[in-house]
Design an enzyme around this catalytic site. Sequence first.
Site, short mmCIF file in Angstrom:
data_model
loop_
_atom_site.label_atom_id
_atom_site.label_comp_id
_atom_site.label_asym_id
_atom_site.label_seq_id
_atom_site.Cartn_x
_atom_site.Cartn_y
_atom_site.Cartn_z
N GLU A 173 0.74 -1.38 0.22
CA GLU A 173 0.23 -0.07 -0.04
C GLU A 173 0.97 1.39 0.05
O GLU A 173 0.52 2.10 0.68
CB GLU A 173 -1.14 -0.04 0.98
CG GLU A 173 -2.02 -1.13 1.16
CD GLU A 173 -3.14 -0.93 2.29
OE1 GLU A 173 -3.01 -0.14 3.18
OE2 GLU A 173 -4.26 -1.46 2.14
N GLU A 292 -5.90 -8.37 0.45
CA GLU A 292 -6.22 -7.98 1.24
C GLU A 292 -8.03 -7.70 0.94
O GLU A 292 -8.20 -6.97 0.55
CB GLU A 292 -5.90 -6.75 1.90
CG GLU A 292 -4.64 -6.90 2.79
CD GLU A 292 -4.05 -5.87 3.20
OE1 GLU A 292 -4.87 -4.85 4.19
OE2 GLU A 292 -2.89 -5.46 3.55
#
Length: 502
Positions: A173, A292
Amino acid sequence: MLSATLTLNPAFTIAPVSRRTFGSFVEHMGRCVYTGIYEPSHPTADADGFRADVLALTRELGVSLVRYPGGNFVSGYRWEDGVGPVADRPVRRDLAWHSLETNEVGIDEFMRWARKADVEVMYAVNLGTRGVQEALDVQEYLNHPDRTRLALMRQANGSAEPYGVTMFCLGNELDGPWQTGHKTAREYGRLAMETARALRSAEPWLELVACGSSSSSMPTFAAWEAEVLELTYDAVDYISAHAYYEPIDGDLGSFLASAVDMDHFINSVAATADSVGAKLKSPKQLKISFDEWNVWYQSAFQATQETDWQVAPRVIEDCYNVVDAVVVGNLLISLLRHSDRVTAACQAQLVNVIAPIRTELGGPTWRQTIFHPFALTSRLARGEVLRVETQAPSYPTARYGSVPVLDAVATHDAETGDVTVFVVNRHLTDGIDLAVSLAGFRPGLRVSESYTLADEDLYATNTMDDPDRVVPSAAKDADVTDGILRASLPPVSWTAIRLSVD
Ligand code: AHR
């Protein structure tokens, strides 16, 4: 009562079921590792300090792949801190979650746990505070067979054989301003490309995942993917996707339609990747690693200073209800439906931290409601994923407009002849009479197993004191007559029906 029909055909194949769709995620966060998978003082702890009760539930969950060690945590992590004699390992600050990391569990411990759990490891390297050299070092420690300094170090630490990790995430991320070492798409794309090339020059067979956006709601979504992939396209195999869902302002109708958003997200990432491929005139098609995903009551999460600099504090231990389980079942339907592009996925996370498995320190472990659709889908989805033609009424949602009340996917195992239908009824008050046409399959299919997860109390949960309050029961009226499978789907329900040949 509403009615709906599904039409299946063995020729409507999408792709083989990828076992990696049933991945999970263990981050050094909250109580996922410490007092989750690892608790040496627990009555069930094995000689390595792993909770045997958690290992047993991990196997029952049907997890195939586990992403490790983070998450946001990895962006400040020094893997060397977690190897060698435990007494010599430093305690460090974890800036991502404002916790203390004792490093009692590191690579060698986790790999031992993964062997016991019978899962493949997807290892995330730190591209937040670190770079190419550290990624090469951890690869050498994990995978190099012999003679080099880091291979010898691994051997001295008890693992003579290399671990043979093939999937690596190139950071986590890094589009997010909260990420330690946050980067622009250009900065990240160049670093990911250089890291990928270096890792591959040692092991060309590696499967490498470039970071996509941390969510499709990021202002840079799609532009980030395009810029990163222009720099990394030839060097990587996957682009990642992350998504968490929750009901906003109690709007269950929209929440139940979360898979509409996941479908759209996957299609958008695939389209963006394909457009870069077309621009680069590349014959290669990238896969998506949805590494995720879950339900997460994120808006209720407030980092508090009370948990600052604790070891394994209780953070985001969401307690899941029936609606959450139906949404998780539906997200798995979406992932399976996209098996031609999404060939790896990780539910975040495995234990305690937004997780299907909960534990109590020194106490029991139990299955949250979301455990059940995951475990059953992992066990029953076999063979090829089939496209399903659906005819069903729609209902209005505030977030996604008009949405079909029913969503479904099926799998077909040509060897055994088994067909499994996975279906959700998203309607809040009405049941559905379902009819599934089975023309084209082997004659003699009958219902061999069926499960429905539903409850009159949509907010019912499983707790330490009542761990089996919500469990699946046999699907109502599930039966095959004259080549048609019929079943009754209660409102807000997830159902799986396996058909086998006599
Ligand atoms: O799974 C919890 C966190 O969510 C992860 O650390 C991060 O990658 C994501 O934002």
